[in-house]
Design an enzyme around this catalytic site. Structure first.
Site, PDB file in Angstrom:
ATOM      1  N   CYS A 131       6.308 -10.772   7.602  1.00 17.37           N
ATOM      2  CA  CYS A 131       6.316  -9.693   6.727  1.00 17.37           C
ATOM      3  C   CYS A 131       5.156  -8.942   6.153  1.00 17.37           C
ATOM      4  O   CYS A 131       4.141  -9.131   5.843  1.00 17.37           O
ATOM      5  CB  CYS A 131       6.851 -10.560   5.163  1.00 17.37           C
ATOM      6  SG  CYS A 131       6.988  -9.482   3.720  1.00 17.37           S
ATOM      7  N   CYS A 134       4.499  -7.682   2.589  1.00 18.51           N
ATOM      8  CA  CYS A 134       3.890  -8.725   1.307  1.00 18.51           C
ATOM      9  C   CYS A 134       2.771  -8.922   2.233  1.00 18.51           C
ATOM     10  O   CYS A 134       1.937  -8.871   1.327  1.00 18.51           O
ATOM     11  CB  CYS A 134       4.610 -10.417   2.110  1.00 18.51           C
ATOM     12  SG  CYS A 134       6.590 -10.651   2.439  1.00 18.51           S
ATOM     13  N   ASP A 135       2.112  -8.714   3.075  1.00 15.96           N
ATOM     14  CA  ASP A 135       0.628  -9.396   3.614  1.00 15.96           C
ATOM     15  C   ASP A 135       0.022  -7.617   4.118  1.00 15.96           C
ATOM     16  O   ASP A 135      -1.674  -8.016   4.387  1.00 15.96           O
ATOM     17  CB  ASP A 135       0.768 -10.150   5.448  1.00 15.96           C
ATOM     18  CG  ASP A 135       1.649 -11.383   4.530  1.00 15.96           C
ATOM     19  OD1 ASP A 135       1.826 -11.608   3.677  1.00 15.96           O
ATOM     20  OD2 ASP A 135       2.688 -11.886   5.229  1.00 15.96           O
TER      21      ASP A 135
END
Ligand code: FAD
Length: 307
Positions: A131, A134-135
């Site tokens: 992701c 997200c990261d």
């Protein structure tokens, strides 16, 4: 015994809960991740009524709406098993506890697809993630690779480029399949380099990721040095629980549904990314639409069955 158990705390599940609550059905909504995949969307520009909203903010609104009804019971847990019993269905949670419901709506979304190349599993969580949105934050000032050419990959590259030093967007084809909005965004960024018509054959590392190996040379080498690898090559519908109940899936492993979102098993419905509805167009608007239809489908079914 609940009237309906909705499995999934994403866009489809919350919408189904809103509809079933308004049909006065005693509703259980349970899922492992609150907000589902929606919380990974950095910017949502196509949810009607919101010109621009962050995915986590949108999902917080969905949740607040769904749990505002007295007849909706929310639970956060993984479900390990769903079995048919005489009255309906028994849902067993990760901790061994269980609940029963007359009907079930699967709104279980999908899981990220893995590439299956050497080094991928070994360095998962040590530089390999699934992701980018997200990261990416963890890779401030570093060099990263985003693998894929669809919406998630192209949006992920655009978001990663806001913090990373350099982003290599590596795609096996010569053109992206993503929404033109996001393709324009990556084209505008100076620190994104496209590596097209190229496959990544290995993730290389030494305790943590140090690079990727390519199936053809790029800038005179078949390796690119990176600190992070975001694999964004699509997803696989989460159908395990439904398949064990006997629900039919299509060739792409989506749950087969009718116009009322009923699956092939009586009393079991499906909505959102997990279903084969909406021409496979996996979006917030379609997941919400299918959730609404599933809530209505359950209501009609319970009336017809006199339950
Ligand atoms: C990076 C990214 C950006 C996106 N941007 C957009 C956008 O801008 N516009 C747009 O329209 N769409 C966008 N999408 C697509 C959109 O997010 C999805 O189509 C939508 O969120 C799907 O909702 P869903 O309810 O079907 O599934 P999900 O949101 O995936 O929810 C599935 C739920 O099921 C639960 N679950 C699964 N298995 C179990 C189990 N065994 N036990 C308990 N719970 C379980 C999960 O924990 C989760 O709560 C984006 C997707 C990504 C990845």
């Amino acid at each position: 015994m609940f009237d309906v158990a909705i499995v999934g705390l994403g866009c489809a599940g919350y919408t189904a809960a809103i509809y079933s609550a308004r049909y006065k059905l005693d509703t259980l909504i349970v899922g492992e991740t609150e907000g589902g995949m929606g919380i990974t969307a950095a910017e949502v520009g196509n949810w009607p009524g919101e010109i621009d909203i962050k995915g986590p903010d949108l999902m917080e609104k969905f949740k607040a709406h769904a749990v505002s009804f007295d007849n909706v019971t929310p639970k956060v847990s993984r479900i390990d098993k769903i079995e048919k019993n005489r009255e309906g269905f028994k849902l067993t949670y990760q901790n061994g506890e269980s609940d029963e419901a007359k009907t079930v709506i699967f709104a279980t979304g999908s899981d990220k697809r893995h590439l299956g190349i050497p080094g991928e599993d070994e360095f998962s969580g040590k530089g390999v993630t699934y992701c980018a949105t997200c990261d990416a934050f963890f890779y401030k000032g570093k060099d990263v690779a985003v693998l894929g050419g669809g919406d998630s990959a192209v949006e992920g590259a655009a978001i990663a480029a806001q913090v990373a030093n350099k982003v290599y967007l590596i795609h096996r084809r010569s053109e992206f399949r993503a929404e033109p909005f996001w393709v324009d965004k990556v084209n505008e960024k100076d620190n994104i380099e496209f590596v097209l018509d190229t496959n990544v054959t290995e993730v290389i590392g030494d305790q943590v990721v140090i690079g990727v190996k390519l199936d053809k040379e790029f800038n005179g080498s078949d390796e690119i040095a990176v600190d992070g690898v975001f694999i964004e090559i699509g997803s696989i519908p989460s159908t395990q629980l439904a398949e064990k109940l006997g629900c039919e899936v299509d060739e792409q492993k989506h749950l087969k549904v009718g116009a009322d979102m009923a699956t092939s098993v009586k009393g079991v419905f499906a909505a959102g990314d997990v279903s084969n509805g909406s021409n496979y167009f996996a979006q917030f608007a379609t997941a919400a639409g299918e959730g609404a239809v599933a809530g209505n489908g359950v209501f009609n079914y319970l009336q017809e069955e006199g339950k």
